[in-house]
Design a protein around this motif. Structure first.
Motif, PDB file in Angstrom:
ATOM      1  N   LEU A   1      -1.752   8.162   0.897  1.00 23.44           N
ATOM      2  CA  LEU A   1      -2.984   7.488   1.316  1.00 23.44           C
ATOM      3  C   LEU A   1      -2.692   6.473   2.418  1.00 23.44           C
ATOM      4  N   ALA A   2      -1.530   5.832   2.341  1.00 19.84           N
ATOM      5  CA  ALA A   2      -1.146   4.880   3.389  1.00 19.84           C
ATOM      6  C   ALA A   2      -1.065   5.602   4.722  1.00 19.84           C
ATOM      7  N   GLN A   3      -0.480   6.800   4.693  1.00 20.38           N
ATOM      8  CA  GLN A   3      -0.360   7.583   5.930  1.00 20.38           C
ATOM      9  C   GLN A   3      -1.745   7.967   6.452  1.00 20.38           C
ATOM     10  N   VAL A   4      -2.605   8.420   5.537  1.00 16.26           N
ATOM     11  CA  VAL A   4      -3.952   8.844   5.905  1.00 16.26           C
ATOM     12  C   VAL A   4      -4.758   7.670   6.473  1.00 16.26           C
ATOM     13  N   SER A   5      -4.477   6.450   5.982  1.00 19.24           N
ATOM     14  CA  SER A   5      -5.203   5.278   6.473  1.00 19.24           C
ATOM     15  C   SER A   5      -4.765   4.888   7.875  1.00 19.24           C
ATOM     16  N   GLY A   6      -3.751   5.552   8.386  1.00 18.67           N
ATOM     17  CA  GLY A   6      -3.274   5.246   9.726  1.00 18.67           C
ATOM     18  C   GLY A   6      -2.204   4.180   9.742  1.00 18.67           C
ATOM     19  N   ILE A   7      -1.670   3.837   8.556  1.00  9.21           N
ATOM     20  CA  ILE A   7      -0.595   2.842   8.508  1.00  9.21           C
ATOM     21  C   ILE A   7       0.655   3.447   9.144  1.00  9.21           C
TER      22      ILE A   7
ATOM     23  N   PHE B   1      -6.178  -1.000   9.168  1.00  8.71           N
ATOM     24  CA  PHE B   1      -4.815  -1.316   9.614  1.00  8.71           C
ATOM     25  C   PHE B   1      -4.616  -1.085  11.101  1.00  8.71           C
ATOM     26  N   THR B   2      -5.216  -0.007  11.623  1.00  3.80           N
ATOM     27  CA  THR B   2      -4.973   0.327  13.031  1.00  3.80           C
ATOM     28  C   THR B   2      -5.773  -0.558  13.983  1.00  3.80           C
TER      29      THR B   2
ATOM     30  N   PHE C   1      -5.783   2.540  -3.408  1.00  3.03           N
ATOM     31  CA  PHE C   1      -4.519   1.894  -3.774  1.00  3.03           C
ATOM     32  C   PHE C   1      -4.782   1.148  -5.080  1.00  3.03           C
TER      33      PHE C   1
ATOM     34  N   ALA D   1       0.833  -1.197   0.000  1.00  5.18           N
ATOM     35  CA  ALA D   1       0.000   0.000   0.000  1.00  5.18           C
ATOM     36  C   ALA D   1       0.873   1.254   0.000  1.00  5.18           C
TER      37      ALA D   1
ATOM     38  N   ASP E   1       2.459   1.808  -3.279  1.00  7.44           N
ATOM     39  CA  ASP E   1       1.452   2.244  -4.249  1.00  7.44           C
ATOM     40  C   ASP E   1       1.138   3.724  -4.068  1.00  7.44           C
ATOM     41  N   ASN E   2       0.893   4.155  -2.829  1.00  5.99           N
ATOM     42  CA  ASN E   2       0.419   5.512  -2.574  1.00  5.99           C
ATOM     43  C   ASN E   2       0.755   5.868  -1.128  1.00  5.99           C
TER      44      ASN E   2
ATOM     45  N   VAL F   1      -6.559   8.091  13.585  1.00  9.38           N
ATOM     46  CA  VAL F   1      -7.464   7.030  13.112  1.00  9.38           C
ATOM     47  C   VAL F   1      -7.979   6.174  14.274  1.00  9.38           C
TER      48      VAL F   1
ATOM     49  N   MET G   1      -3.891  -2.590  -5.731  1.00  9.07           N
ATOM     50  CA  MET G   1      -4.378  -3.597  -4.794  1.00  9.07           C
ATOM     51  C   MET G   1      -5.861  -3.874  -5.046  1.00  9.07           C
TER      52      MET G   1
ATOM     53  N   ASP H   1      -1.733   8.283  12.184  1.00  7.82           N
ATOM     54  CA  ASP H   1      -1.731   6.975  12.858  1.00  7.82           C
ATOM     55  C   ASP H   1      -2.177   7.078  14.316  1.00  7.82           C
TER      56      ASP H   1
ATOM     57  N   PHE I   1      -6.570  16.714  10.105  1.00  8.78           N
ATOM     58  CA  PHE I   1      -5.928  15.411   9.986  1.00  8.78           C
ATOM     59  C   PHE I   1      -4.411  15.472  10.132  1.00  8.78           C
TER      60      PHE I   1
END
Lengths: 332, 234
Positions: free
Chosen positions: A199-205, B104-105, B90, A192, A195-196, B76, B93, B73, B50
């Motif tokens: 967006l990965a950061q925004v998803s909380g990864i 993920f969290t 993505f 992820a 790829d982006n 979220v 994916m 992180d 955010f």
């Protein structure tokens, strides 16, 4: 039949071994590019360093009288991979992370990695000197022969035990990597982020964690590739520096950021190089009567000294047809 | 208590501030819509919440906790989720993997959330093993919103969810937004289709030059002749 066996011994075995080494190196290059968006030029020297770590461990094992059914280089490989992964993490923390924090451009990171290249090479020369070393000074390289007389061949199919082990190790590693990337939560997060990243950061990864995992994998695989290269030829301080360019070519051919592409690219370039310098005269001699020319000496597409250029010819051809690589990697 | 509360927020990307004192307050049951001309700081306000740009003064509270300059992180898990305007899936994916990344969290089992998202977006369920990059714009927006819902948010931030979609999809997306809100998720969204969005908004904020110009319920803002004249195209 003998010609086929000759071909297998000279091309299939050598190409698979070279391809394995390129593939393992290129996976690291492509993962680092995918996550951190810069060309890690010091990757070759991480390989060499891994090879030297394995060499030291193997020497320690030999001194302690530890030996097994496989070459000591393979026995110590897991430990060497772990140590190299730790050093890779340290290199990132010391040199690349501070630059990233300041928002450095990819080209700055590239130049920094050239600095790391010189530093690692210097350190290796400082501690080990410039001499050529071999993993097989104290133990023999076992040679495996497969009798092919049942198929009418007069010669056996021959390869060494390390060569067989290298291919097995590569297959196991590639499969493990595939499972990691396609099944595990962290592996998917890695794809992820590649790829982006935004967006990965925004998803909380947890992107810092993904970066650490990337260095661990890249470091461990670099050590594996470096040790395998040293087992295949010999260990010198500029061992992998010489093949860092074909490794980059393999990563680009496969599609930057694409782990599967790096494997494909590694084997493509490994086989292409082997085929290009292969002496075709033995294979062609039986067909002499139909050939318009006389077979005198050796016939190969390019002389061995030009082996390195083959990678770039392949690179240019592939990129002309598919500008982002076989597996559609990053464009920049 | 307000779910999210921005008080005199000032911030930018390091140079001159883009936000010059934004005030936004949303209750858990609200749909808040931010409208305004280009460069008014609409999307920037969402990004400030955010943690994607530096807030230099003012406060942002989520459920009473100060969250200025906290990173995603951390946000979220608190219950905030953000759908960017562009590049919000993505592409390499599968749809299902996209949704998993939204969770993920979470360390608990999110199977029920996944079922809920599939229930809400049947086309996504149908294409769950397809790569998100192969989907149409409207379907991508569904994947993006689904991804954001996977973390079980209390507040969903949407940056122009209808941008680039055909009118049919715009209505569909807005209906989805209302449905998500009915399921108990507070909404704060930025919209270009201002009149349409304000029609179902319980709170409206008109921004210009990084400041609030008008604040009221959606209906009040539509009825205000000055707002209509300057910001809703007459």
């Amino acid at each position: 039949m003998d010609q086929l066996i000759f071909f297998i011994n000279k091309v299939l075995v050598a190409g698979t071994v070279l391809g394995s080494i390129y593939a393992l190196g290129a996976i690291g290059v492509t993962l680092i590019f995918g996550i951190l968006r810069f060309a890690h030029f010091a990757h070759g020297d991480m390989m060499t360093m891994g090879g030297f770590i394995a060499f030291v461990l193997a020497a320690l094992c030999a001194a302690a009288g530890i030996s097994g059914p496989v070459p000591t280089g393979f026995i110590v490989l897991p430990v060497a991979m772990a140590l190299t992964a730790i050093i890779a993490l340290g290199l990132d923390k010391a040199f690349y992370a501070p630059l990233r924090k300041r928002g450095a451009k990819p080209v700055t990171l590239l130049i920094a990695s050239i600095g790391v290249t010189l530093m690692i090479q210097g350190l290796i020369r400082l501690f080990f000197g410039v001499s050529t070393r071999s993993f097989f000074e104290t133990e023999p390289k076992k040679i495996l022969r497969f009798d092919m007389s049942w198929l009418g061949g007069s010669r056996p199919i021959t390869f060494t035990q390390p060569e067989l082990l290298m291919v097995i190790v590569t297959i196991v590693i590639c499969y493990a990597l595939h499972l990691f990337l396609s099944r595990s939560r962290l592996g998917k997060a890695m794809r992820a982020m590649s790829d982006n990243a935004d967006l990965a950061q925004v998803s909380g990864i947890n992107t810092a964690l993904v970066v650490r995992v990337t260095w661990i994998i890249a470091g461990a695989l670099a050590c594996c590739a470096g040790t395998m290269l040293a087992l295949d030829v010999s260990l010198t301080p500029d061992l992998a520096f010489n093949i860092v360019l074909p490794i980059f070519a393999a990563a680009i051919v496969g599609g930057l950021g694409q782990a599967y592409g790096a494997i494909a690219g590694g084997f493509l370039i490994g086989f292409a190089e082997t085929l290009a310098v292969f002496d075709w005269s033995v294979l062609l001699r039986p067909f002499q009567q139909w050939l318009p020319f006389e077979i005198t000496g050796t016939i190969s597409l390019v002389p061995t000294e030009y082996k390195l250029t083959v990678a770039f010819v392949i690179l240019v051809i592939v990129l002309l047809a598919r500008p982002t690589g076989i597996f559609k990697g990053a464009a920049t | 208590m307000n779910l999210i509360e921005l008080e005199n927020v000032v911030g930018g990307y390091g140079g001159a501030p883009i936000l010059n004192g934004v005030n936004i307050a949303i209750e858990p049951s609200d749909i808040g819509v931010i409208v305004g001309p280009n460069g008014a700081g609409k999307s920037t306000s969402l990004k400030a919440i955010f943690g994607l740009l530096k807030v230099t003064s003012g406060t942002i509270r989520f459920n009473g906790t100060a969250i200025e300059n906290a990173l995603p992180d951390k946000l979220v898990p608190l219950g905030l989720s953000f759908v960017p305007q562009e590049k919000n899936v993505f592409t390499s994916m599968t749809c299902e993997e996209n949704l998993e990344m939204g969770a993920f969290t979470r360390r608990d089992n999110f199977a029920d959330t996944l079922a809920m998202v599939y229930d809400m977006f049947p086309p996504v369920k149908e294409k769950r093993y397809q790569k998100a990059g192969e989907l149409s714009g409207g379907q991508r927006q569904m994947v993006a919103m689904g991804r954001a819902l996977m973390s079980n948010p209390k507040l969903l931030l949407l940056d122009e969810p209808s941008a680039g979609l055909s009118p049919r999809y715009v209505i569909e997306i807005f209906e989805t937004v209302v449905r998500i809100n009915k399921a108990g998720v507070g909404i704060l969204m930025v919209e270009q289709n201002a009149r349409q969005a304000l029609a179902f908004a319980s709170k409206g904020f008109v921004l210009a030059n990084g400041q609030n110009r008008f604040t009221g319920t959606g209906a009040e803002l539509i009825a205000d002749p000055e707002v209509a004249k300057s910001f809703l195209g007459g």
